[in-house]
Write a protein that holds these residues in place. Structure first.
Motif, PDB file in Angstrom:
ATOM      1  N   SER A 188      27.580 -51.140  37.225  1.00  0.00           N
ATOM      2  CA  SER A 188      28.458 -49.981  37.387  1.00  0.00           C
ATOM      3  C   SER A 188      27.650 -48.704  37.549  1.00  0.00           C
ATOM      4  O   SER A 188      28.028 -47.807  38.318  1.00  0.00           O
ATOM      5  CB  SER A 188      29.400 -49.856  36.187  1.00  0.00           C
ATOM      6  OG  SER A 188      30.257 -50.977  36.105  1.00  0.00           O
ATOM      7  N   VAL A 189      26.535 -48.588  36.822  1.00  0.00           N
ATOM      8  CA  VAL A 189      25.658 -47.428  36.977  1.00  0.00           C
ATOM      9  C   VAL A 189      25.135 -47.346  38.404  1.00  0.00           C
ATOM     10  O   VAL A 189      25.091 -46.279  39.022  1.00  0.00           O
ATOM     11  CB  VAL A 189      24.485 -47.498  35.976  1.00  0.00           C
ATOM     12  CG1 VAL A 189      23.393 -46.501  36.339  1.00  0.00           C
ATOM     13  CG2 VAL A 189      24.983 -47.239  34.563  1.00  0.00           C
ATOM     14  N   LEU A 190      24.759 -48.485  38.976  1.00  0.00           N
ATOM     15  CA  LEU A 190      24.248 -48.517  40.344  1.00  0.00           C
ATOM     16  C   LEU A 190      25.307 -48.003  41.314  1.00  0.00           C
ATOM     17  O   LEU A 190      25.051 -47.110  42.135  1.00  0.00           O
ATOM     18  CB  LEU A 190      23.834 -49.945  40.700  1.00  0.00           C
ATOM     19  CG  LEU A 190      23.052 -50.180  41.997  1.00  0.00           C
ATOM     20  CD1 LEU A 190      22.300 -51.503  41.926  1.00  0.00           C
ATOM     21  CD2 LEU A 190      23.948 -50.186  43.223  1.00  0.00           C
ATOM     22  N   ALA A 191      26.494 -48.568  41.244  1.00  0.00           N
ATOM     23  CA  ALA A 191      27.547 -48.192  42.189  1.00  0.00           C
ATOM     24  C   ALA A 191      27.993 -46.748  41.975  1.00  0.00           C
ATOM     25  O   ALA A 191      28.217 -46.006  42.940  1.00  0.00           O
ATOM     26  CB  ALA A 191      28.730 -49.142  42.042  1.00  0.00           C
ATOM     27  N   ALA A 192      28.128 -46.339  40.711  1.00  0.00           N
ATOM     28  CA  ALA A 192      28.571 -44.974  40.424  1.00  0.00           C
ATOM     29  C   ALA A 192      27.543 -43.951  40.884  1.00  0.00           C
ATOM     30  O   ALA A 192      27.890 -42.894  41.423  1.00  0.00           O
ATOM     31  CB  ALA A 192      28.851 -44.822  38.929  1.00  0.00           C
ATOM     32  N   THR A 193      26.262 -44.246  40.682  1.00  0.00           N
ATOM     33  CA  THR A 193      25.216 -43.329  41.129  1.00  0.00           C
ATOM     34  C   THR A 193      25.239 -43.173  42.641  1.00  0.00           C
ATOM     35  O   THR A 193      25.142 -42.059  43.175  1.00  0.00           O
ATOM     36  CB  THR A 193      23.834 -43.840  40.676  1.00  0.00           C
ATOM     37  OG1 THR A 193      23.828 -43.993  39.260  1.00  0.00           O
ATOM     38  CG2 THR A 193      22.741 -42.855  41.072  1.00  0.00           C
ATOM     39  N   ALA A 194      25.366 -44.282  43.355  1.00  0.00           N
ATOM     40  CA  ALA A 194      25.441 -44.221  44.816  1.00  0.00           C
ATOM     41  C   ALA A 194      26.646 -43.404  45.258  1.00  0.00           C
ATOM     42  O   ALA A 194      26.565 -42.617  46.214  1.00  0.00           O
ATOM     43  CB  ALA A 194      25.511 -45.631  45.396  1.00  0.00           C
ATOM     44  N   ALA A 195      27.777 -43.563  44.562  1.00  0.00           N
ATOM     45  CA  ALA A 195      28.985 -42.832  44.929  1.00  0.00           C
ATOM     46  C   ALA A 195      28.811 -41.332  44.714  1.00  0.00           C
ATOM     47  O   ALA A 195      29.244 -40.511  45.536  1.00  0.00           O
ATOM     48  CB  ALA A 195      30.177 -43.344  44.128  1.00  0.00           C
ATOM     49  N   VAL A 196      28.169 -40.933  43.632  1.00  0.00           N
ATOM     50  CA  VAL A 196      28.002 -39.511  43.311  1.00  0.00           C
ATOM     51  C   VAL A 196      26.983 -38.859  44.238  1.00  0.00           C
ATOM     52  O   VAL A 196      27.162 -37.712  44.680  1.00  0.00           O
ATOM     53  CB  VAL A 196      27.595 -39.351  41.834  1.00  0.00           C
ATOM     54  CG1 VAL A 196      27.174 -37.914  41.546  1.00  0.00           C
ATOM     55  CG2 VAL A 196      28.737 -39.759  40.920  1.00  0.00           C
ATOM     56  N   VAL A 197      25.920 -39.574  44.569  1.00  0.00           N
ATOM     57  CA  VAL A 197      24.836 -38.978  45.353  1.00  0.00           C
ATOM     58  C   VAL A 197      25.241 -38.754  46.805  1.00  0.00           C
ATOM     59  O   VAL A 197      24.811 -37.766  47.434  1.00  0.00           O
ATOM     60  CB  VAL A 197      23.574 -39.878  45.268  1.00  0.00           C
ATOM     61  CG1 VAL A 197      22.517 -39.438  46.281  1.00  0.00           C
ATOM     62  CG2 VAL A 197      22.999 -39.838  43.859  1.00  0.00           C
TER      63      VAL A 197
END
Length: 395
Positions: A253-262
């Motif tokens: 989830s951290v991976l996907a959320a980080t990609a979404a925010v960046v």
């Protein structure tokens, strides 16, 4: 050379159905794929059948995305977008109504073919409905909602399968695609096809072999490869380190959320001139490679660091790569370029996990991460070699 869109610039509200289409294709791909083998009466119980159903969807996308991208150039993006969404709704409803293992194969093939139509047409319309100065932000927002679909798909799909089996999940997907189709029909403006010069196979090959296409497409493929490896193999590393499913799920989830925010931030930085595509793609590749290297570290620290760095790197690459492709593509060939670029991403999506799995089979997963990290770190050198020369550097 940058090509300004001839189509009228769309108001912001007209972009939301395109973002919703991006969410739909991501939610449909991951939401169903992650739950085909779930705990319900109609779940797939054979690994061979599961693999075939997954390959059927991806294979349809690999074969058909360039075809439908070219069709969007010929007849306009909106008809292909709407046709793909309606076909996706129909294919999803097919299994929801029939509830037969044989129809599941037909429904999954239909979903893959339909996504091959509305996904590249949506990205092409994002490019054509925004001026060059705003394309970074537009592609960043489009990528953000696709990432939300990738993130929520397995979770929401799991809840739906738990509540009502695969039929309920396919029913919700049908309703989602139909709703987006109606929304797009009412809100998205018509983007008429542009006059095109006759293009031979040799002309197409030369254009796709050009550095302005190859460099961003290679970066997008590399980012997708790393993302797929992170989602698929970081939980394996976490389990090997004794971490529970909650911890490993949180890491993904951290991976996907980080990609979404960046992604939106990277797009805005590109539009305001604080970031350019060349250095941005190079930096994204190096950050992603560093994430794969971090995955070699033991324990929760390595898993979380890898997730954050891979998410950051892929979040940089995705909007910049698509913006670079749009800037170097003639408006009348936008759909063809986006479809071909999506093909590159699909190949990275399949190739990255296959490479890591093959190396892990004969050695260790750590060496698999290392091999992909080396390939991605070599990518910036390739991008520099393929970078179009400006008049200043050509002297």
């Amino acid at each position: 050379m940058s090509h300004q869109p001839i189509a009228p610039v769309a108001p912001r509200r007209a972009m939301w159905p395109l973002y919703a289409a991006g969410f739909t294709t991501a939610f449909g791909a991951h939401g169903i794929a992650a739950n085909l083998g779930g705990f319900s009466e109609d779940a797939v119980t054979s690994l061979l059948v599961l693999g075939g159903l997954l390959a059927l969807y991806d294979g349809a996308e690999v074969l058909l995305k360039p075809v439908f991208g070219s069709l969007a150039d010929r007849i306009g993006g909106k008809p292909v977008l709407l046709g793909g969404l309606i076909a996706f709704a129909g294919a999803s409803a097919l299994y929801a109504i029939a509830d037969s293992p044989g129809w599941l194969w037909a429904a999954r093939l239909g979903q893959g073919a339909a996504a091959s139509a509305f996904s590249p047409s949506a990205s092409a319309m994002v490019a054509r409905l925004n001026p060059a100065a705003k394309r970074g932000r537009a592609f960043g927002s489009y990528g953000f909602y696709k990432s939300i679909g990738y993130t929520l798909g397995p979770l929401l799909g799991g809840v739906l399968v738990w509540a009502g089996g695969l039929r309920l999940l396919f029913t919700v997907m049908a309703a989602c695609a139909a709703a987006v189709a109606v929304w797009a029909a009412l809100t998205v403006p018509v983007v008429p096809p542009l006059p095109r010069k006759r293009q031979t196979v040799a002309d197409l090959a030369r254009r796709l072999a050009d550095r302005s296409f190859l460099a961003p497409t290679a970066a997008l493929a590399a980012a997708t490869a790393a993302l797929s490896v992170g989602v698929g193999f970081l939980p394996v590393s976490g389990a090997a380190a004794g971490l529970g499913t909650v911890a490993t799920g949180a890491a993904v989830s951290v991976l996907a959320a980080t990609a979404a925010v960046v992604q939106p931030k990277a797009g805005r930085a590109l539009d305001t001139g604080r970031l350019t595509t060349g250095p941005g793609l190079l930096g994204g590749l190096l950050v992603t490679a560093a994430g794969l290297a971090a995955a070699m570290l033991p324990g929760l620290t390595g898993v979380l660091a890898a997730a954050a760095l891979i998410g950051t790197g892929t979040g940089l690459i995705t909007p910049l790569g698509f913006a670079a492709l749009a800037a170097s593509t003639p408006e009348e060939r936008m759909g063809q370029t986006m479809g071909s670029a999506e093909l590159g991403r699909e190949l990275g999506d399949a190739g990255g996990p296959l490479l890591v799995a093959a190396i892990a089979t004969v050695s260790t997963l750590t060496l698999g991460y290392a091999a992909l990290a080396v390939l991605l770190a070599a990518g910036p050198l390739l991008a520099l070699a393929l970078r179009p020369r400006t008049p200043q550097t050509a002297k």
